[in-house]
Design an enzyme around this catalytic site. Structure first.
Site, mmCIF file in Angstrom:
data_model
loop_
_atom_site.group_PDB
_atom_site.id
_atom_site.type_symbol
_atom_site.label_atom_id
_atom_site.label_comp_id
_atom_site.label_asym_id
_atom_site.label_seq_id
_atom_site.Cartn_x
_atom_site.Cartn_y
_atom_site.Cartn_z
ATOM 1 N N LEU A 1 33.843 52.831 33.757
ATOM 2 C CA LEU A 1 33.769 52.607 35.207
ATOM 3 C C LEU A 1 35.131 52.236 35.787
ATOM 4 O O LEU A 1 35.476 52.596 36.909
ATOM 5 C CB LEU A 1 32.778 51.485 35.513
ATOM 6 C CG LEU A 1 31.381 51.579 34.895
ATOM 7 C CD1 LEU A 1 30.570 50.338 35.244
ATOM 8 C CD2 LEU A 1 30.667 52.826 35.388
ATOM 9 N N GLY A 2 35.869 51.456 35.015
ATOM 10 C CA GLY A 2 37.171 50.987 35.491
ATOM 11 C C GLY A 2 37.880 50.205 34.408
ATOM 12 O O GLY A 2 37.275 49.876 33.381
ATOM 13 N N THR B 1 32.455 46.946 40.353
ATOM 14 C CA THR B 1 33.398 47.328 39.296
ATOM 15 C C THR B 1 34.794 46.810 39.663
ATOM 16 O O THR B 1 35.473 46.196 38.836
ATOM 17 C CB THR B 1 33.417 48.856 39.093
ATOM 18 O OG1 THR B 1 32.106 49.269 38.700
ATOM 19 C CG2 THR B 1 34.423 49.266 38.029
ATOM 20 N N HIS C 1 34.980 43.015 39.314
ATOM 21 C CA HIS C 1 35.105 42.687 37.889
ATOM 22 C C HIS C 1 36.537 42.954 37.396
ATOM 23 O O HIS C 1 37.152 42.102 36.746
ATOM 24 C CB HIS C 1 34.085 43.537 37.118
ATOM 25 C CG HIS C 1 34.137 43.449 35.631
ATOM 26 N ND1 HIS C 1 33.211 42.747 34.888
ATOM 27 C CD2 HIS C 1 34.992 43.992 34.722
ATOM 28 C CE1 HIS C 1 33.496 42.857 33.595
ATOM 29 N NE2 HIS C 1 34.573 43.616 33.462
ATOM 30 N N GLU C 2 37.070 44.124 37.736
ATOM 31 C CA GLU C 2 38.417 44.479 37.250
ATOM 32 C C GLU C 2 39.498 43.605 37.889
ATOM 33 O O GLU C 2 40.464 43.223 37.226
ATOM 34 C CB GLU C 2 38.713 45.961 37.502
ATOM 35 C CG GLU C 2 37.757 46.948 36.835
ATOM 36 C CD GLU C 2 37.578 46.738 35.348
ATOM 37 O OE1 GLU C 2 38.469 46.160 34.693
ATOM 38 O OE2 GLU C 2 36.527 47.136 34.820
ATOM 39 N N ASP D 1 35.188 32.512 26.821
ATOM 40 C CA ASP D 1 35.939 33.124 27.927
ATOM 41 C C ASP D 1 37.024 32.168 28.433
ATOM 42 O O ASP D 1 37.637 32.410 29.470
ATOM 43 C CB ASP D 1 34.999 33.519 29.066
ATOM 44 C CG ASP D 1 34.257 32.318 29.650
ATOM 45 O OD1 ASP D 1 34.394 31.198 29.109
ATOM 46 O OD2 ASP D 1 33.533 32.499 30.644
ATOM 47 N N VAL E 1 36.678 29.388 29.762
ATOM 48 C CA VAL E 1 36.241 28.721 30.995
ATOM 49 C C VAL E 1 35.103 27.778 30.609
ATOM 50 O O VAL E 1 34.116 28.214 30.010
ATOM 51 C CB VAL E 1 35.746 29.760 32.027
ATOM 52 C CG1 VAL E 1 35.120 29.089 33.236
ATOM 53 C CG2 VAL E 1 36.902 30.670 32.457
ATOM 54 N N THR F 1 31.224 28.061 32.380
ATOM 55 C CA THR F 1 30.363 29.221 32.152
ATOM 56 C C THR F 1 29.701 29.048 30.787
ATOM 57 O O THR F 1 30.372 28.677 29.822
ATOM 58 C CB THR F 1 31.176 30.533 32.154
ATOM 59 O OG1 THR F 1 32.266 30.401 31.226
ATOM 60 C CG2 THR F 1 31.728 30.840 33.534
ATOM 61 N N ASP G 1 25.583 46.511 39.241
ATOM 62 C CA ASP G 1 26.235 45.871 40.396
ATOM 63 C C ASP G 1 25.299 44.881 41.109
ATOM 64 O O ASP G 1 25.726 43.802 41.521
ATOM 65 C CB ASP G 1 26.713 46.926 41.399
ATOM 66 C CG ASP G 1 28.048 47.549 40.988
ATOM 67 O OD1 ASP G 1 28.489 47.315 39.844
ATOM 68 O OD2 ASP G 1 28.645 48.252 41.830
HETATM 69 N N1 ARG Z 1 35.255 47.613 32.403
HETATM 70 C C1 ARG Z 1 33.826 47.760 32.600
HETATM 71 C C2 ARG Z 1 33.409 49.144 32.171
HETATM 72 O O1 ARG Z 1 34.099 50.101 32.463
HETATM 73 C C3 ARG Z 1 33.429 47.519 34.020
HETATM 74 C C4 ARG Z 1 32.057 46.983 34.166
HETATM 75 C C5 ARG Z 1 31.755 46.727 35.598
HETATM 76 N N2 ARG Z 1 30.365 46.471 35.791
HETATM 77 C C6 ARG Z 1 29.724 46.796 36.902
HETATM 78 N N3 ARG Z 1 28.481 46.471 37.069
HETATM 79 N N4 ARG Z 1 30.287 47.441 37.855
HETATM 80 O O2 ARG Z 1 32.388 49.317 31.539
HETATM 81 ZN ZN ZN Z 2 35.723 44.082 31.867
HETATM 82 CA CA CA Z 3 32.536 29.526 28.882
#
Ligand code: ARG
Ligand code: ZN
Ligand code: CA
Length: 319
Positions: free
Chosen positions: A188-189, A225, A228-229, A248, A250, A253, A289
């Site tokens: 996705l990214g 996405t 998240h990125e 993580d 943190v 969490t 998402d």
């Molecule tokens: N780096 C992750 C991938 O490509 C991105 C996940 C993002 N999740 C989302 N629900 N948009 O799998």
């Molecule tokens: Zn990621």
């Molecule tokens: Ca944690």
């Protein structure tokens, strides 16, 4: 940041007081009846300047920072505002996404990083004490478009290099570069963490998962996405720590067994130490998402730290 702003405010106070004094010297009658009572900060500062010769230079630097920040629009109400350069690589007309789709992504980033996303109130009570308003905003700075014969770009940064048919980043030490293209392989990214080469700094989002309209495709059509990125770009790790019951870095969490997908039912318990309820609705998990709608305060601190003086992305907060 607060300290710098406070200093800048007191400097402005000093400047306005000085003006008042120089005005009044041209009017002796006014001077004689004016005792500067409302302006003690001026006398105090004058005294401090006499006692500390370095103060003037320091205040000059604060003023330079303030003026640059205001002129460049990087600090809006004392908050970091990140200019975003979007680089679109397209072969098909569909891949040449609309400005409307690009802006819909900027809008999502602004909502998600300022706790104004409509699902922020879906955060379960058990996490209401740690859900964060990160307070960083984004503004679309420029869009560059380039046509290509490539059907997919992969994850080796080719889209970031004009020598490989891509687009070089623009001002990557002061602007977030976002490449939009077909990545392929179900990705996705992806993002570059702080500390990498500025020539490849930024995030890449597949055009089918960018924004909320146009070619955005369910269940990844709510712009998360990029949220998240950008979280990675601001130094956040995956909430499960990329290993079974991993960290993580943190503390607020919970420890997750592994990545969560789809739309997990609440509560989803971890089997890691303490069997906590997992924070599956965190942007740094892997749900759909619609299933992610919060950062935590600990994540916020990690993100803000890189923009502080000495932080790896300080240049974004100080042009
Ligand atoms: N780096 C992750 C991938 O490509 C991105 C996940 C993002 N999740 C989302 N629900 N948009 O799998
Ligand atoms: Zn990621
Ligand atoms: Ca944690």
């Amino acid at each position: 940041m607060k300290k710098i702003l406070l200093s800048a405010v007191s400097l402005l106070l000093l400047v306005s007081c000085s003006n008042e004094e120089s005005n009044s010297t041209s009017d002796l009658a006014t001077t004689s009846t004016h005792d500067h009572r409302g302006c003690a900060s001026h006398e105090v500062h004058e005294q401090q300047l006499r006692e500390n010769p370095e103060l003037a230079a320091k205040m000059q630097e604060i003023e330079r920072f303030t003026q640059n920040a205001i002129a460049n629009g990087r600090l809006v109400n004392g908050k970091i505002q990140i200019p975003v350069v979007v680089n679109v690589l397209y072969r098909t007309a569909a891949e040449n996404i609309s400005l409307t789709q690009i802006q819909s992504q900027i809008d999502v980033l602004n909502k998600d990083f300022n706790a104004t996303n409509s699902d922020f109130n879906h955060v379960p009570t058990v996490f209401s004490g740690v859900k964060a308003n990160v307070g960083i905003s984004f503004v679309l700075d420029a869009v560059y478009r380039k046509s290509t014969t490539k059907t997919s770009w992969g994850t080796r940064d080719a889209m970031k290099k004009s020598t490989q048919g891509g687009i070089n980043p623009t001002s990557p030490t002061t602007k977030l570069n976002l490449w939009v293209c077909t990545i392929g392989g179900g990705i996705l990214g992806y993002a570059q963490f702080p500390g990498g080469s500025s020539a490849t700094d930024g995030v890449v989002i597949d055009s089918k998962y960018l924004g909320t309209t146009g070619t955005a495709t369910a269940p990844f059509n709510k712009g998360r996405t990029a949220t998240h990125e950008v979280g990675h770009w601001m130094n956040l790790r995956h909430i499960w720590g990329d290993t079974t019951c991993g960290s993580d870095l943190v503390s607020d969490t919970p420890t997750h067994n592994t990545a969560n997908y789809g739309l997990p039912a609440f509560p989803h318990y971890s089997t890691c130490t303490g069997t906590p309820i997992e924070m599956t609705m965190n942007y740094m998990d892997y749900t759909d998402d619609a299933g992610m709608y919060m950062f935590s305060n600990g994540q916020k601190s990690r993100m803000l730290a890189i923009f502080a003086s000495g932080g790896s992305r300080f240049s974004f907060a100080q042009p």
